[in-house]
Design an enzyme around this catalytic site. Structure first.
Site, PDB file in Angstrom:
ATOM      1  N   MET A 101       0.840  -1.197   0.000  1.00 29.65           N
ATOM      2  CA  MET A 101       0.000   0.000   0.000  1.00 29.65           C
ATOM      3  C   MET A 101       0.874   1.245   0.000  1.00 29.65           C
ATOM      4  O   MET A 101       1.728   1.392   0.878  1.00 29.65           O
ATOM      5  CB  MET A 101      -0.901   0.005   1.244  1.00 29.65           C
ATOM      6  CG  MET A 101      -1.839  -1.170   1.345  1.00 29.65           C
ATOM      7  SD  MET A 101      -2.820  -1.138   2.876  1.00 29.65           S
ATOM      8  CE  MET A 101      -1.574  -1.641   4.070  1.00 29.65           C
ATOM      9  N   GLY A 189       1.455   4.246   4.711  1.00 27.51           N
ATOM     10  CA  GLY A 189       2.268   3.401   3.831  1.00 27.51           C
ATOM     11  C   GLY A 189       2.716   2.116   4.500  1.00 27.51           C
ATOM     12  O   GLY A 189       3.310   2.143   5.559  1.00 27.51           O
ATOM     13  N   SER A 190       2.433   0.962   3.877  1.00 26.13           N
ATOM     14  CA  SER A 190       2.698  -0.295   4.563  1.00 26.13           C
ATOM     15  C   SER A 190       2.401  -1.482   3.652  1.00 26.13           C
ATOM     16  O   SER A 190       2.302  -1.334   2.434  1.00 26.13           O
ATOM     17  CB  SER A 190       1.840  -0.376   5.829  1.00 26.13           C
ATOM     18  OG  SER A 190       0.529   0.088   5.552  1.00 26.13           O
ATOM     19  N   ARG A 191       2.221  -2.676   4.268  1.00 25.61           N
ATOM     20  CA  ARG A 191       2.029  -3.894   3.496  1.00 25.61           C
ATOM     21  C   ARG A 191       1.252  -4.929   4.293  1.00 25.61           C
ATOM     22  O   ARG A 191       1.318  -4.966   5.522  1.00 25.61           O
ATOM     23  CB  ARG A 191       3.403  -4.448   3.122  1.00 25.61           C
ATOM     24  CG  ARG A 191       3.380  -5.707   2.297  1.00 25.61           C
ATOM     25  CD  ARG A 191       4.777  -6.034   1.866  1.00 25.61           C
ATOM     26  NE  ARG A 191       5.198  -7.356   2.277  1.00 25.61           N
ATOM     27  CZ  ARG A 191       6.447  -7.777   2.319  1.00 25.61           C
ATOM     28  NH1 ARG A 191       7.431  -6.949   2.005  1.00 25.61           N
ATOM     29  NH2 ARG A 191       6.744  -8.996   2.681  1.00 25.61           N
TER      30      ARG A 191
END
Length: 232
Positions: A101, A189-191
């Site tokens: 993301m 922001g990440s995953r």
């Protein structure tokens, strides 16, 4: 049910974002007092902040066996990997699908498949770029182990990224959730990593755009082989 033009642009906001939008708005006001062009920059950043914390409704497929994406973003990794030990899913590799993301994606996370949350496990760590493979093992993360109705389990892991500084998990062990229900959020922001049950093949490809709660990730009733895709 009809969809209005306004509803395509104006979305509900996750409660986590209210204080940040208020802060951005206050800064914008101060910037207007300093110099008007700076104030408009502040307005733009305030709108972005609201947009980041948007929490739109999603239409989740309800057919038995369909697993959906837990996050908006792009499939960045698709490979066998051993699930994090704290999830208790064993030490054999399972198919891992990673959805990255960026800061413009909706960051509300949704459960891929209905089941009981058997484990919630937080682990402190680094804040490397979430698109890197080693982010799965080295970054701060929060994992869920989910037991499905047929007794099998899968894992879904929230992973902090380079600028992410908070993982929010809103479910507890023992809780029962439906496919597509919200379970948390990661800030800035990440995953998300999904560890599929043994023998289940993903129906997505690297580079594919995902929509949380809507895009079909896998079909546990299908024996279709993993898909390949081409850029058009």
């Amino acid at each position: 049910m009809s969809v209005s033009m306004l509803s395509t642009f104006v979305k509900p906001m996750h409660p986590e974002g209210r204080k940040f939008v208020a802060i951005f708005a206050a800064i914008a006001l101060i910037l207007f007092l300093i110099w008007e062009p700076l104030g408009w920059v502040g307005v733009g950043l305030t709108v972005w902040c609201y947009y980041f914390f948007r929490d739109p409704e999603r239409v989740t497929p309800v057919r038995e066996g369909l697993m959906v994406s837990p996050a908006d973003g792009v499939v960045s990794l698709l490979e066998p990997a051993v699930p994090p030990a704290e999830l208790g899913l064993g030490d054999l590799p399972l198919t891992r699908v990673s959805v990255f993301m960026n800061v413009f994606n909706c960051h509300v996370n949704r459960l891929p498949y209905a089941g009981k949350i058997t484990r919630v496990a937080y682990r402190d760590g680094k804040f490397l770029n979430a698109s890197l493979d080693k982010a799965s093992s080295e970054n701060e993360r929060n994992g869920l182990a989910v037991q499905m109705e047929d007794g099998r389990s899968y894992g879904v892991v929230q992973i902090a990224g380079l600028v992410a500084r908070r993982i929010l998990c809103e479910v507890k062990e023992g809780q029962q959730l439906l496919s597509g229900e919200r379970f948390g959020l990661i800030r800035f922001g990440s995953r998300l990593d999904i560890y599929l049950p043994e023998g289940v093949h993903p129906l997505v490809c690297i580079g594919q755009t995902m929509v949380a709660g809507e895009t079909v990730l896998a079909d546990m009733r299908s024996d279709e082989e993993p898909r390949s895709g081409g850029i058009r």
